[in-house]
Motif scaffolding. Structure first.
Motif, mmCIF file in Angstrom:
data_model
loop_
_atom_site.group_PDB
_atom_site.id
_atom_site.type_symbol
_atom_site.label_atom_id
_atom_site.label_comp_id
_atom_site.label_asym_id
_atom_site.label_seq_id
_atom_site.Cartn_x
_atom_site.Cartn_y
_atom_site.Cartn_z
ATOM 1 N N VAL A 207 2.913 -12.501 17.616
ATOM 2 C CA VAL A 207 2.874 -11.222 16.924
ATOM 3 C C VAL A 207 1.889 -11.290 15.751
ATOM 4 N N ARG A 208 1.141 -10.199 15.568
ATOM 5 C CA ARG A 208 0.239 -10.067 14.420
ATOM 6 C C ARG A 208 0.783 -8.976 13.510
ATOM 7 N N LEU A 209 1.133 -9.365 12.304
ATOM 8 C CA LEU A 209 1.774 -8.467 11.349
ATOM 9 C C LEU A 209 0.830 -8.158 10.197
ATOM 10 N N THR A 210 0.881 -6.929 9.717
ATOM 11 C CA THR A 210 0.165 -6.525 8.511
ATOM 12 C C THR A 210 1.186 -6.301 7.408
ATOM 13 N N VAL A 211 1.014 -6.982 6.294
ATOM 14 C CA VAL A 211 1.949 -6.890 5.173
ATOM 15 C C VAL A 211 1.698 -5.601 4.415
ATOM 16 N N ASP A 212 2.792 -4.924 4.008
ATOM 17 C CA ASP A 212 2.643 -3.650 3.308
ATOM 18 C C ASP A 212 2.894 -3.803 1.811
ATOM 19 N N GLU A 213 2.755 -2.701 1.099
ATOM 20 C CA GLU A 213 2.887 -2.705 -0.365
ATOM 21 C C GLU A 213 4.323 -2.976 -0.822
ATOM 22 N N GLU A 214 5.299 -2.716 0.046
ATOM 23 C CA GLU A 214 6.704 -2.884 -0.321
ATOM 24 C C GLU A 214 7.237 -4.278 -0.015
ATOM 25 N N GLY A 215 6.385 -5.152 0.477
ATOM 26 C CA GLY A 215 6.839 -6.495 0.815
ATOM 27 C C GLY A 215 7.385 -6.626 2.216
ATOM 28 N N GLY A 216 7.265 -5.584 3.025
ATOM 29 C CA GLY A 216 7.622 -5.657 4.435
ATOM 30 C C GLY A 216 6.378 -5.904 5.265
ATOM 31 N N ALA A 217 6.503 -5.716 6.559
ATOM 32 C CA ALA A 217 5.362 -5.909 7.455
ATOM 33 C C ALA A 217 5.665 -5.269 8.794
ATOM 34 N N SER A 218 4.609 -4.994 9.550
ATOM 35 C CA SER A 218 4.797 -4.458 10.898
ATOM 36 C C SER A 218 3.584 -4.824 11.739
ATOM 37 N N GLY A 219 3.794 -4.811 13.045
ATOM 38 C CA GLY A 219 2.696 -5.114 13.956
ATOM 39 C C GLY A 219 3.187 -5.243 15.375
ATOM 40 N N ARG A 220 2.267 -5.508 16.273
ATOM 41 C CA ARG A 220 2.583 -5.594 17.695
ATOM 42 C C ARG A 220 2.402 -7.024 18.186
#
Length: 383
Positions: free
Chosen positions: A228-241
């Motif tokens: 999985v490749r995740l992009t970290v967000d400003e809130e300290g979470g992350a998402s990706g496919r």
């Protein structure tokens, strides 16, 4: 020996480019320059004998010719360097056991680096130094000062440190649990993990810049894997496919299943199976099953699947039935096969897609794998 290795490095770079493991550019230049023979160390393990052999035979550098050693080094092959904590150079003969460190095939190493979208100027945190070869490639392009690498095994870490120094690299090397990352050097632009995890450590999320990338293989005790490749967000979470292909790595030692003795199989409730148990042998099928029963080990194959829940002792066993279908026997507080059937049925209704049709969303409270889209069917990881 260096001059003899140069054409082999060039050939390996050609093989990886032509095989679509990597693209022409700085990483190709790095592969053509870095001396992988140094990173195999004094010895490697090779699995010889019958196809079902579980014995690992050490191949010592001092006992083979320069030509043979270089030939091994520049194959696009994974060479195991440690079995159950024993380095190949410390083995006096064949060993039986599980690999605990290796020099991953170069094609996968550079593919991981490219898939993390790593480029000049990036600061990278590598989890799992291993032999140090991947670390050397990163240093070649990014500069030693931009590379931090963490290795949990002290012997492997020292081996890698010596090889990197001999190759002319002095990145920041840390011996410790990579699941904690390296907070005193944060923030980083990229985190690349050369091990798999059952869930994403929140410590990693706090050490990557917003907009930065985490590339890691999600795995578990049923041997399901998904990169999985995740992009970290400003809130300290992350998402990706999850990405196409079939990538697997050794599981991080703190995420491996606890030691167990002989399992005693208990009688339970018997019923017909609603799915073919052999679907759990499929790459994506077992990934789905693992999402549904995350604390269960998978011990069987084909018609005879065996699930044993580490937390509760619950069990599920399948076998062929006399009418040509299959039956499952379940014991314990968790109905493991019920959960697996439900998840696999959802997956089949979506067309039984590859793992790349799944994604992962991480918030402060949950880590959720979803199918198709973030609002699609989903399963929580065992954080």
């Amino acid at each position: 020996m260096t001059s003899a290795a140069e054409p082999l490095r060039q050939r390996l770079a050609d093989v990886l480019t032509e095989g679509d493991w990597m693209h022409a550019g700085p990483w190709r230049t790095a592969v053509a320059a870095e001396p992988r023979e140094l990173f195999l160390g004094p010895a490697i393990f090779r699995q010889d004998g019958a196809p079902d052999s579980i014995a690992w035979t050490p191949v010592h550098r001092a006992r083979v010719s320069d030509e043979e050693w270089l030939s091994l080094a520049y194959e696009n092959t994974t060479w195991v360097t440690q079995i159950d904590g024993v380095l190949a150079e410390d083995a006096s003969g064949p060993l039986e056991g599980s690999p605990t460190s290796s020099s991953t095939l170069p094609g996968l190493v550079v593919q991981m680096i490219e898939r993390a979208e790593t480029g000049p100027g990036d600061r990278v945190l590598e989890i799992g130094t291993g032999t140090g070869y991947s670390t050397a490639l990163l240093c070649n392009v990014l500069g030693d000062h931009n590379v931090t690498s963490v290795e949990v095994d002290q012997a492997a870490a020292e081996r890698a440190r010596k090889a990197l120094a001999e190759a002319g690299h002095v990145p920041r090397l840390i011996t410790g649990d990579g699941l904690f990352g390296a907070p005193d050097g944060a923030p980083y632009d990229r985190l690349i993990a050369a091990c798999s995890v059952r869930y994403i450590p929140y410590t990693w999320l706090r050490q990557i810049k917003p907009g930065g990338t985490i590339l890691v293989t999600l795995a578990g005790w049923s041997f399901g894997h998904g990169l999985v490749r995740l992009t970290v967000d400003e809130e300290g979470g992350a998402s990706g496919r999850f990405l196409p292909g079939y990538t697997s790595f050794m599981i991080a030692r703190p995420h491996d299943h606890p030691p167990r003795g002989t399992i005693e199989f208990m009688p339970g409730e018997l019923r017909p199976c609603a799915i073919d148990p052999a679907l759990l042998d499929d790459w994506s099928g077992r990934f789905v099953a693992q999402l549904a029963a995350p604390s269960a080990e998978r011990l069987g194959l084909g018609d005879k699947q065996i699930l044993h829940d580490v937390a509760t002792g619950s069990q599920a066993r399948t076998r062929p039935s006399e009418d040509g279908g299959w039956v499952v026997e379940q014991h314990g507080p968790l109905r493991l096969w019920d959960a697996v059937e439900d998840a696999v049925t959802v997956w089949q209704a979506a067309g039984s897609p590859h793992v790349s049709e799944f994604g992962l969303t991480i918030t402060a409270h949950t880590q959720r794998v979803w199918l198709g889209a973030p609002d699609g069917p989903s399963w929580n990881l065992p954080v």
